[in-house]
Design an enzyme around this catalytic site. Structure first.
Site, PDB file in Angstrom:
ATOM      1  N   LYS A 224       0.820  -1.207   0.000  1.00 51.19           N
ATOM      2  CA  LYS A 224       0.000   0.000   0.000  1.00 51.19           C
ATOM      3  C   LYS A 224       0.864   1.271   0.000  1.00 51.19           C
ATOM      4  O   LYS A 224       0.648   2.206  -0.784  1.00 51.19           O
ATOM      5  CB  LYS A 224      -0.927  -0.019   1.220  1.00 51.19           C
ATOM      6  CG  LYS A 224      -1.628   1.278   1.505  1.00 51.19           C
ATOM      7  CD  LYS A 224      -2.598   1.658   0.403  1.00 51.19           C
ATOM      8  CE  LYS A 224      -2.828   3.133   0.368  1.00 51.19           C
ATOM      9  NZ  LYS A 224      -4.201   3.514   0.236  1.00 51.19           N
TER      10      LYS A 224
ATOM     11  N   ARG B 115       6.539   3.018 -23.654  1.00 47.73           N
ATOM     12  CA  ARG B 115       6.876   2.703 -22.258  1.00 47.73           C
ATOM     13  C   ARG B 115       7.084   3.960 -21.402  1.00 47.73           C
ATOM     14  O   ARG B 115       7.695   3.905 -20.349  1.00 47.73           O
ATOM     15  CB  ARG B 115       8.134   1.813 -22.211  1.00 47.73           C
ATOM     16  CG  ARG B 115       7.840   0.347 -22.528  1.00 47.73           C
ATOM     17  CD  ARG B 115       9.094  -0.489 -22.624  1.00 47.73           C
ATOM     18  NE  ARG B 115       9.944  -0.061 -23.723  1.00 47.73           N
ATOM     19  CZ  ARG B 115       9.715  -0.357 -25.014  1.00 47.73           C
ATOM     20  NH1 ARG B 115       8.676  -1.095 -25.337  1.00 47.73           N
ATOM     21  NH2 ARG B 115      10.508   0.089 -25.956  1.00 47.73           N
TER      22      ARG B 115
ATOM     23  N   CYS C 200      -2.967  11.029   1.591  1.00 47.71           N
ATOM     24  CA  CYS C 200      -2.336   9.741   1.304  1.00 47.71           C
ATOM     25  C   CYS C 200      -0.966   9.918   0.690  1.00 47.71           C
ATOM     26  O   CYS C 200       0.047   9.583   1.277  1.00 47.71           O
ATOM     27  CB  CYS C 200      -3.224   8.958   0.353  1.00 47.71           C
ATOM     28  SG  CYS C 200      -4.955   9.109   0.779  1.00 47.71           S
TER      29      CYS C 200
ATOM     30  N   LYS D 139      -7.548  18.576  -4.723  1.00 43.89           N
ATOM     31  CA  LYS D 139      -7.638  18.273  -6.150  1.00 43.89           C
ATOM     32  C   LYS D 139      -9.052  18.542  -6.645  1.00 43.89           C
ATOM     33  O   LYS D 139      -9.928  18.916  -5.868  1.00 43.89           O
ATOM     34  CB  LYS D 139      -7.190  16.846  -6.452  1.00 43.89           C
ATOM     35  CG  LYS D 139      -8.105  15.782  -5.906  1.00 43.89           C
ATOM     36  CD  LYS D 139      -7.625  14.436  -6.418  1.00 43.89           C
ATOM     37  CE  LYS D 139      -8.602  13.363  -6.031  1.00 43.89           C
ATOM     38  NZ  LYS D 139      -8.153  12.053  -6.464  1.00 43.89           N
TER      39      LYS D 139
HETATM   40  N1  SAJ Z   1      -1.405  15.300  -8.704  1.00 48.55           N
HETATM   41  C1  SAJ Z   1      -0.555  16.011  -9.546  1.00 48.55           C
HETATM   42  N2  SAJ Z   1      -0.262  15.501 -10.775  1.00 48.55           N
HETATM   43  C2  SAJ Z   1      -0.782  14.315 -11.223  1.00 48.55           C
HETATM   44  C3  SAJ Z   1      -1.632  13.577 -10.346  1.00 48.55           C
HETATM   45  C4  SAJ Z   1      -1.922  14.096  -9.094  1.00 48.55           C
HETATM   46  O1  SAJ Z   1      -0.059  17.094  -9.203  1.00 48.55           O
HETATM   47  O2  SAJ Z   1      -0.479  13.922 -12.347  1.00 48.55           O
HETATM   48  C5  SAJ Z   1      -1.738  15.812  -7.353  1.00 48.55           C
HETATM   49  C6  SAJ Z   1      -3.224  16.004  -7.113  1.00 48.55           C
HETATM   50  O3  SAJ Z   1      -3.676  17.224  -7.582  1.00 48.55           O
HETATM   51  C7  SAJ Z   1      -3.314  15.875  -5.609  1.00 48.55           C
HETATM   52  C8  SAJ Z   1      -2.236  14.836  -5.279  1.00 48.55           C
HETATM   53  O4  SAJ Z   1      -1.364  14.829  -6.400  1.00 48.55           O
HETATM   54  O5  SAJ Z   1      -2.990  17.083  -4.952  1.00 48.55           O
HETATM   55  C9  SAJ Z   1      -2.754  13.434  -5.045  1.00 48.55           C
HETATM   56  O6  SAJ Z   1      -3.855  13.153  -5.868  1.00 48.55           O
HETATM   57  P1  SAJ Z   1      -4.145  11.770  -6.600  1.00 48.55           P
HETATM   58  O7  SAJ Z   1      -5.367  11.967  -7.381  1.00 48.55           O
HETATM   59  O8  SAJ Z   1      -2.949  11.297  -7.324  1.00 48.55           O
HETATM   60  O9  SAJ Z   1      -4.333  10.718  -5.415  1.00 48.55           O
HETATM   61  P2  SAJ Z   1      -5.203  10.706  -4.047  1.00 48.55           P
HETATM   62  O10 SAJ Z   1      -4.337  11.218  -2.952  1.00 48.55           O
HETATM   63  O11 SAJ Z   1      -6.521  11.342  -4.222  1.00 48.55           O
HETATM   64  O12 SAJ Z   1      -5.430   9.117  -3.866  1.00 48.55           O
HETATM   65  C10 SAJ Z   1      -4.312   8.254  -3.779  1.00 48.55           C
HETATM   66  C11 SAJ Z   1      -4.512   7.076  -4.760  1.00 48.55           C
HETATM   67  N3  SAJ Z   1      -3.268   6.329  -4.856  1.00 48.55           N
HETATM   68  C12 SAJ Z   1      -2.696   6.030  -6.067  1.00 48.55           C
HETATM   69  O13 SAJ Z   1      -3.165   6.407  -7.115  1.00 48.55           O
HETATM   70  C13 SAJ Z   1      -1.473   5.198  -6.036  1.00 48.55           C
HETATM   71  C14 SAJ Z   1      -5.653   6.183  -4.263  1.00 48.55           C
HETATM   72  O14 SAJ Z   1      -5.750   5.025  -5.077  1.00 48.55           O
HETATM   73  C15 SAJ Z   1      -5.419   5.771  -2.810  1.00 48.55           C
HETATM   74  O15 SAJ Z   1      -6.498   4.985  -2.318  1.00 48.55           O
HETATM   75  C16 SAJ Z   1      -5.325   7.029  -1.985  1.00 48.55           C
HETATM   76  O16 SAJ Z   1      -4.206   7.793  -2.452  1.00 48.55           O
HETATM   77  C17 SAJ Z   1      -5.168   6.640  -0.524  1.00 48.55           C
HETATM   78  O17 SAJ Z   1      -6.131   6.831   0.248  1.00 48.55           O
HETATM   79  O18 SAJ Z   1      -4.125   6.090  -0.152  1.00 48.55           O
END
Ligand code: SAJ
Length: 402
Positions: free
Chosen positions: A197, A237, A251, A311
């Site tokens: 995780k 890739r 998270c 987000k």
């Molecule tokens: N973000 C970026 N660029 C990107 C993607 C995200 O700047 O390309 C930022 C977002 O705006 C946000 C942060 O990163 O501020 C995190 O957002 P996210 O959408 O990537 O993820 P979370 O935090 O909403 O949810 C994550 C997820 N984990 C993964 O994708 C590996 C989710 O599946 C988990 O269940 C969750 O964390 C958790 O609770 O652990």
């Protein structure tokens, strides 16, 4: 019957999902107000499809209580903050959730922990509590994986991991999750489940950091990072993520610290990625100053930050880049001076917070898009005369980027 302990962002949707798939569920939370709200037929946060799921679960007989139930299966989904100073997991909520379950649990019951914890947390903090009492109780770790904004869909479709000491117990819990989960469910041991995780979220953090670093390099070298990422991603890739104003949420911005805290000499890329992502809000401040200078805009009061959540299209503000930014603004660009607006945030959280888009837009000359909510995308025409700094690369008109 399943007793879900902790009815927050993860516990509530999980309880509802199980209930609508033929499992008898009682949700327990020590927060009386939260339980009262649920019992009054209202959900406690906004999420796509949650209200409908909630109504269906009520029809299937879900119950909410502050009492811990006597049953054979408990699911603990409580927060796991990290201790900022030592960068390690604060397992106190998990331990108190487990203790509460233990008091009610009969011999041979199973306690499933869904909260994200660092590898070794169960052995260090949970097992001693369980083993200190006479009953035999099984421990299972089934870390949640759902993404805010798409929780209901992902609960149904994501693959799951179930870590158990005893594979037979793991299989029993797998059956319960299989009542609603259409993805593959892997049964493994507890430590592997814990580590997997944290690794998943760390992977994403590192990849976002790479995109953010590229954005800074391209700014310095006068190149278009978005065009470069778009073309690079045509390679079979390569899959570069999007740069942004920082990483928020409870998270991804937290879990990698568990590895840094526990393996300080070894977690090097992980630490650098955290530093890069944590540095983004400050970088945005620096870009705002640059753009103001370029545009001859002197009055900081006329700068508006669009978006307070971490987000798009969620109401969760935990660790949000905008809040991080407001904390870090100094006298030159004081956080107390800029205007702020988010359609998802009804409570007044920061100075100069607006609650209507038009009022907000009328009060600023420069809009900084911090979050790409659908609302702003539907109202781009109202921003034609503004200086726009788009940190999310969503704006269709002329604008500044990271
Ligand atoms: N973000 C970026 N660029 C990107 C993607 C995200 O700047 O390309 C930022 C977002 O705006 C946000 C942060 O990163 O501020 C995190 O957002 P996210 O959408 O990537 O993820 P979370 O935090 O909403 O949810 C994550 C997820 N984990 C993964 O994708 C590996 C989710 O599946 C988990 O269940 C969750 O964390 C958790 O609770 O652990």
């Amino acid at each position: 019957m399943i007793n879900v302990i902790g009815l927050g962002y993860i516990g509530l949707p999980t309880a509802l999902m199980m209930s609508t798939h033929g499992v008898e569920v009682i949700g327990t939370d020590y927060n009386k107000e939260l339980v009262a709200t649920l019992n009054a037929g209202k959900t406690t946060f906004k999420e796509d499809g949650l209200d409908e799921l909630f109504q269906n679960a009520l029809k299937s007989g879900i119950k909410f209580s502050t009492e811990y139930q006597v049953t054979d299966t408990y699911i603990v989904s409580v927060p796991t903050p990290y201790e900022k100073k030592y960068k390690t997991v604060d397992a106190s909520y998990v331990v108190s959730g487990v203790k509460a379950a233990l008091e009610a649990a009969p011999e041979n019951a199973t306690i499933v922990i869904e909260s994200t914890i660092s590898p070794g947390t169960i052995d260090k903090y949970v097992r001693p509590v369980v083993e200190a009492q006479e009953k035999h109780i099984n421990i299972v770790h089934a870390p949640e994986r759902i993404i805010p904004g798409n929780m209901v869909y992902e609960l149904l479709h994501n693959n799951r991991t179930i870590g158990a000491d005893d594979p037979e117990v793991g299989e029993k819990i797998k059956k319960i999750y299989a009542s609603f989960c259409q993805g593959e469910i892997t049964v493994t041991d507890i430590r592997t489940a814990e580590m997997t995780k944290v690794v998943e979220n760390t992977f994403r953090d590192i990849n976002i950091a790479f995109a953010n670093e590229l954005a800074k390099i391209c700014r310095e070298g006068n190149m278009d990072v978005y065009e470069i990422i778009r073309i690079a991603n045509q390679h079979p890739r390569v899959n570069i993520l999007s740069p942004g104003p920082g990483v928020g949420g409870h998270c991804i911005s937290v879990d990698p610290w568990f590895l840094v805290g526990d393996y300080p000499g070894l977690a090097n890329i992980i630490l650098q990625a955290r530093k890069i992502n944590d540095g983004m809000p400050r970088y945005v401040i620096h870009r705002i100053s640059q753009i103001m200078k370029e545009e001859g805009l002197q009055d900081v009061h006329r700068v508006g930050l669009y978006g307070l959540t971490y987000k798009e299209n969620v109401d969760d503000i935990r660790e949000s880049p905008t809040l991080q930014m407001l904390e870090r603004m100094d006298d030159a660009l004081s956080g107390g001076m800029v205007q702020v607006y988010d359609p998802f945030v009804e409570k007044d959280l920061v100075p100069n917070q607006w609650h209507d888009l038009d009022g907000f837009l009328n009060s600023v000359d420069m809009v900084v898009i911090m979050v790409g909510h659908d609302e702003i995308k539907e109202n781009f025409d109202k921003m034609k005369d503004k200086i726009v700094f788009d940190t999310r690369h969503i704006y269709s008109g002329k604008c500044y980027h990271l």
